[in-house]
Motif scaffolding. Sequence first.
Motif, PDB file in Angstrom:
ATOM      1  N   UNK A  52     -40.119 -23.127  38.278  1.00 31.46           N
ATOM      2  CA  UNK A  52     -39.574 -23.305  36.719  1.00 31.46           C
ATOM      3  C   UNK A  52     -38.007 -24.212  37.615  1.00 31.46           C
ATOM      4  N   UNK A  53     -37.833 -25.147  37.322  1.00 30.36           N
ATOM      5  CA  UNK A  53     -36.395 -25.682  38.095  1.00 30.36           C
ATOM      6  C   UNK A  53     -35.024 -25.695  37.374  1.00 30.36           C
ATOM      7  N   UNK A  54     -33.911 -25.768  37.365  1.00 21.29           N
ATOM      8  CA  UNK A  54     -32.370 -26.340  37.134  1.00 21.29           C
ATOM      9  C   UNK A  54     -32.200 -27.084  38.276  1.00 21.29           C
ATOM     10  N   UNK A  55     -30.679 -27.803  37.931  1.00 19.68           N
ATOM     11  CA  UNK A  55     -30.354 -28.845  38.206  1.00 19.68           C
ATOM     12  C   UNK A  55     -29.176 -29.121  38.130  1.00 19.68           C
ATOM     13  N   UNK A  56     -27.426 -29.323  39.130  1.00 19.66           N
ATOM     14  CA  UNK A  56     -26.540 -29.029  38.140  1.00 19.66           C
ATOM     15  C   UNK A  56     -26.334 -30.431  39.167  1.00 19.66           C
ATOM     16  N   UNK A  57     -25.630 -31.105  37.966  1.00 21.68           N
ATOM     17  CA  UNK A  57     -25.562 -32.731  38.850  1.00 21.68           C
ATOM     18  C   UNK A  57     -23.857 -33.223  38.424  1.00 21.68           C
ATOM     19  N   UNK A  58     -23.148 -32.803  39.407  1.00 21.13           N
ATOM     20  CA  UNK A  58     -21.344 -33.706  39.188  1.00 21.13           C
ATOM     21  C   UNK A  58     -21.195 -34.568  39.295  1.00 21.13           C
ATOM     22  N   UNK A  59     -21.518 -36.005  38.471  1.00 16.86           N
ATOM     23  CA  UNK A  59     -20.623 -37.107  38.744  1.00 16.86           C
ATOM     24  C   UNK A  59     -22.131 -38.115  38.579  1.00 16.86           C
TER      25      UNK A  59
END
Length: 337
Positions: free
Chosen positions: A123-130
Amino acid sequence: VIGGGRFQADTADVQVNGELRLRGAGTENSLANLPTEGGYDVEAWYPAATLIYDFSDSLNARIAYSKTLALPSPREVSPFATNTFGANDIEIGNPLLQPSDVENFDIGSNFVSDAGDSVGVTLFHKKVAGRIERLNGLNIDTDAAMITTNETLGAALYSWYNNPSESTITGIELEGRKELAFLDLGGPFDCMSVGGNYAYIDGQVDRFPIEVERKENIGISVDESRPLTEQPEHILNLDLTYDNPERGLKISLIYYYISDTLKAVSLDTGYDIYSEGYSALDMTLSQEFWDRYKLSVALKNLTNPKRGNYYDVEGRKFEADSERKGRVFSISLSGEF
């Protein structure tokens, strides 16, 4: 526990010699207001840590965290214009782009049997700013420090920009391999296995304000968030493999599938552009001989499917363009001395 960190410094300087112009545009230079220089200069530490717990020799679980950086490609940050062959679309980079900061969270488990069978789930979760997103029909007004539409250019203008909102990518990846010797059929089945991996990806980003404004102006109601560009929802790989170490022979039949992918968000017409999903079939073969030589053969894209882009017009598909990539055959000979 596995941990560490790296220090990374990235610099890009972009400059156009002279005035930015579009070939064939005549006396009306629709790109006159675009910036002709830019780039980025960033440096930071990026940590990473993984915790692994072994339940047994064959089963473990892991939790991981890391930070990284997604850099604009040279094409995305270079402000030169090119026409798409066979269409009126124009691609142009944005020298004001900045890298995107990415935080990664993963949790998963793997099992490997004594017979060589394996299964894994992550299970993966990524937060991408910009996150860098692609919009169709934009120009850049440096005086106003904002993105505006281009009213003078007769064709669509593609531009990339650094999205000011945080995007998220959440999903699950499954992978596994099963030896076929358990069928007890003997012969080639003792050397055969079937395996593959599947990923479900849910990518969302808040719409840039001009996206909402332009669509509402033409009477299209839109949500505040939308799927990410260049991010398919489903990816599937399957293979059937014959591997006989005693004979030095390995043959694989490989199936690949990717679902529809949002390519660009259209503002002027309200019609988003998608790449249509497709599947393909490959075959690879390698044969070792004389203890040091290997002959490798690859047959790519055997089914040669049609690949194309389409406009999403109120839920209906209208083809924009399509092509067949063609089949690719390669052969190589290597040796160790």
